[in-house]
Design a protein around this motif. Structure first.
Motif, PDB file in Angstrom:
ATOM      1  N   GLU A   1       0.783  -1.294   0.043  1.00  0.00           N
ATOM      2  CA  GLU A   1       0.082  -0.114  -0.070  1.00  0.00           C
ATOM      3  C   GLU A   1       0.793   1.276  -0.055  1.00  0.00           C
TER       4      GLU A   1
ATOM      5  N   ARG B   1      -0.161  -3.070  -6.655  1.00  0.00           N
ATOM      6  CA  ARG B   1      -1.689  -3.602  -6.637  1.00  0.00           C
ATOM      7  C   ARG B   1      -1.470  -5.025  -6.796  1.00  0.00           C
TER       8      ARG B   1
ATOM      9  N   ARG C   1      -6.698  -5.267  -5.618  1.00  0.00           N
ATOM     10  CA  ARG C   1      -5.350  -5.744  -5.121  1.00  0.00           C
ATOM     11  C   ARG C   1      -5.519  -7.337  -5.442  1.00  0.00           C
TER      12      ARG C   1
ATOM     13  N   TRP D   1      -3.486 -10.704  -4.881  1.00  0.00           N
ATOM     14  CA  TRP D   1      -2.277 -11.613  -4.018  1.00  0.00           C
ATOM     15  C   TRP D   1      -2.190 -12.860  -4.588  1.00  0.00           C
TER      16      TRP D   1
END
Length: 193
Positions: A123, A128, A171, A173
């Motif tokens: 962040e 992202r 985002r 992950w």
């Protein structure tokens, strides 16, 4: 996998090397640093005071230094022995020592603090896409042999419907096991080379 890594590098992903200070962590860091530019790498170490071999932290830090990448240390608010003592106080009739089936030490002392640090770093630096890597090898155990090399972390991926305080939407992950296919001998060959 290298083609996927290169595509994620072009997309601006942050590659996190979870580094225990051991040979497998060192090999995964070496392999990733060959493909991923240092500004897109982050080496993290979850320290376990009182339960870590002398020099472990320094070894993990040296891996990041050799890659020219940032290095952070995270530490849980409690220790392993605090957890055992707390379990005994809460339920003296039950076993206090965690078993392989009850992996609270991994989730509370390592995974939780690591994931919080990764999210905060991403962040703060505008990443992202997060590639959260671990140096797990298939030959280590039957359980590890069945783990996928790539996987979406649905809990930490944020889409347009997701809101978390202080975190922008959007985002991705993913989890990655870059040395999953390597034998112990091959790990040492990567390090020697």
């Amino acid at each position: 996998s290298e083609d996927v890594v290169r595509a994620l590098v072009r997309a601006g992903a942050l590659f996190v090397v979870n580094d225990s200070g051991g040979k497998d962590s060192q090999a995964q860091g070496i392999l990733l640093a060959r493909v991923v530019p240092a500004p897109q790498l982050l080496f993290l170490h979850a320290t376990l005071p009182g339960a870590e071999w002398p020099g472990t932290l320094e070894q993990a830090e040296s891996h990041a230094r050799r890659a020219g990448a940032p290095f952070q240390v995270v530490q849980a608010k409690k220790t392993f022995l605090d957890m055992v003592d707390g379990r005994f106080r809460d339920r003296p009739q039950a076993p206090s020592w965690p078993s392989a089936a009850y992996r609270q030490c991994t989730s509370d002392l390592k995974r939780g603090p690591l994931q919080a640090a990764i999210g905060a770093y991403a962040e703060a630096h505008g990443f992202r896409i997060i590639v959260d890597s671990a140096g797990l090898r298939a030959q280590e155990s039957s359980l590890r042999s069945h783990q996928p090399v790539w996987g979406l972390d649905e809990e930490r991926t944020l889409d347009d419907r997701t809101f978390k305080a202080g975190v922008r939407k959007g985002r991705l992950w993913v989890r990655y096991l870059p040395i999953h296919h390597l034998s112990r001998r091959e790990v040492f060959e990567v390090i020697a080379a």
